[in-house]
Motif scaffolding. Structure first.
Motif, short mmCIF file in Angstrom:
data_model
loop_
_atom_site.label_atom_id
_atom_site.label_comp_id
_atom_site.label_asym_id
_atom_site.label_seq_id
_atom_site.Cartn_x
_atom_site.Cartn_y
_atom_site.Cartn_z
N ALA A 27 -1.99 -11.98 4.08
CA ALA A 27 -0.82 -11.22 3.77
C ALA A 27 -0.76 -11.42 2.00
CB ALA A 27 0.63 -11.84 4.06
N ALA A 28 -1.28 -12.27 1.39
CA ALA A 28 -1.17 -12.65 -0.20
C ALA A 28 -1.96 -11.40 -0.67
CB ALA A 28 -1.82 -14.03 -0.34
N GLY A 34 -0.01 -3.89 -2.42
CA GLY A 34 1.29 -3.11 -2.41
C GLY A 34 2.18 -3.76 -1.58
N ALA A 35 3.13 -4.68 -2.70
CA ALA A 35 3.89 -5.52 -1.76
C ALA A 35 5.04 -4.81 -0.97
CB ALA A 35 4.75 -6.38 -2.88
N LEU A 36 5.71 -3.91 -1.38
CA LEU A 36 6.90 -3.27 -0.80
C LEU A 36 6.15 -2.38 0.60
CD1 LEU A 36 8.85 -1.76 -3.65
CD2 LEU A 36 9.12 -3.91 -2.36
N GLU A 85 7.90 -4.06 -7.14
CA GLU A 85 6.88 -4.85 -6.55
C GLU A 85 7.13 -6.40 -6.78
OE1 GLU A 85 3.32 -3.29 -4.87
OE2 GLU A 85 5.21 -2.44 -4.16
N PHE A 86 7.44 -6.58 -8.18
CA PHE A 86 7.65 -8.00 -8.58
C PHE A 86 8.82 -8.44 -7.83
CE2 PHE A 86 9.54 -11.14 -11.26
CZ PHE A 86 8.55 -11.94 -11.27
N SER A 157 -3.91 -5.90 -15.88
CA SER A 157 -3.37 -5.87 -14.42
C SER A 157 -2.81 -4.66 -14.32
CB SER A 157 -2.63 -7.24 -14.23
OG SER A 157 -1.39 -7.08 -14.81
N ASN A 158 -2.44 -4.35 -12.80
CA ASN A 158 -1.38 -3.60 -12.33
C ASN A 158 -0.04 -4.21 -12.08
OD1 ASN A 158 -3.27 -1.56 -12.22
ND2 ASN A 158 -4.16 -2.43 -10.31
#
Length: 341
Positions: A27-28, A34-36, A85-86, A157-158
């Motif tokens: 999952a990490a 793409g966290a959301l 995302e953060f 970074s993104n």
């Protein structure tokens, strides 16, 4: 107030990543891509888009966590995708810490019930997912981050500005802050180490160094005091350096060891401080700047002018109430205490 140690937040964040890998293998990496999108597929979770003014003020980010079935990760819609995302990862951090027993036990052991540790660990967890240490090592040297270093890490970074801010704060060589200010000088986000955190939304535009950066090209250096409670209270003097960050200003503030200076002695107040004591004779609590006795390590009491030595001979039993009192409870050679006279 006992301010949160950076090491405790880092340790908790690493534990969160370990549990994430244990309970959600792979999952990490998916969250980093793409966290959301990833979180919207998790059973028992709901990612809810909310207006920024309804996201709550308890977090360092524009978001909120609501426990329940399903648990809700509220993410403000007004922010950029990287910022959302953060925020989503930050709120996932709250979910992990409020539902995993190992993490909850750490919070409960804190003096404040874990409130400060929980939020700081959420930031560190989100930054770790989005910005691995290997990338940070390439942009921040062992002496700590300059403002340009922190901006360069973000550009490489993104990740969001907030993630870069948190990651840079982990490399601060001394107590301080990494701050992101909008063009009006309002604090959009801050990550603190060893100092009281500044409130998101606080106005920092009256700090001279920051005012220079905001009115120019974003770059400035100097010393100044950051504002708490919208300027009504200011913190201690800090070394400050700023850099432009695409419509924002990033500021690095430290008490000493400023990475951009060859010599940066501490600007913290190092004058004498009063110590607290309890008199061994009369039982009064007091504070004193006087030198403490080398034998009993107590300064003289301002009431009875005695240190803590020879305590046994300073007590006397009242012949009326038969209670043993400190000598200060008797007038002269009287055998009766003041309460009985």
């Amino acid at each position: 107030m006992d301010y949160l140690r950076r090491a405790a937040a880092r340790t908790q964040a690493k534990a969160m990543l370990t549990i994430l890998q244990r309970d959600h293998p792979g999952a990490a990496e998916r969250l980093g891509d793409g966290a959301l999108d990833e979180l919207r597929q998790w059973p028992g979770l709901e990612v809810r888009d909310v207006p920024d003014d309804r996201s709550g003020g308890g977090c360092s980010v524009s978001g909120a966590y609501f426990a329940g079935t399903p648990a809700v990760l509220a993410v403000a819609t007004s922010a950029s995708l990287a910022r959302r995302e953060f925020t989503g990862l930050h709120e996932l951090g709250h979910h992990l810490q409020q539902t995993v027993v190992e993490l909850m036990d750490v919070l409960l052991a804190e003096p404040d019930g874990g409130a400060a540790l929980e939020d700081a660990a959420c930031d560190a967890f989100a930054a770790d997912v989005l910005l691995p240490d290997t990338l940070a090592d390439r942009h921040i040297t062992a002496v700590g981050p300059t403002a340009d270093d922190a901006v360069a890490l973000w550009r490489a970074s993104n990740a969001s500005r907030m993630a870069a801010c948190v990651k840079a704060s982990e490399r601060l060589p001394a107590p301080g802050h990494i701050l992101i200010l909008d063009r009006d000088g309002i604090l959009a986000f801050g990550a603190s180490h060893g100092l009281p955190p500044l409130r998101r939304g606080s106005d920092q535009s009256q700090v001279p160094v920051l005012r220079t950066a905001l009115s120019g090209q974003g770059h400035a250096e100097g010393r100044g005091r950051l504002a708490y409670r919208d300027g009504a209270v200011v913190g201690e003097e800090l070394y400050l350096q700023t850099a432009a960050m695409d419509g924002y200003v990033l500021a690095v503030a430290v008490t000493d060891l400023a990475p951009w200076r060859t010599f940066a002695p501490s600007v913290r107040y190092n004058g004498p401080e009063a110590a607290s004591y309890t008199c061994a004779h009369c039982g009064e609590d007091f504070t004193s700047f006087a030198r403490a006795c080398a034998r009993c390590e107590s300064a003289p009491c301002p009431d009875c002018d005695r240190c803590g030595c020879d305590r046994k001979v300073s007590e006397r039993q009242c012949t009326a109430c038969f209670v043993v009192h400190p000598a200060a409870m008797f007038d002269g050679a009287s055998s009766r205490c003041r309460d009985c006279d």
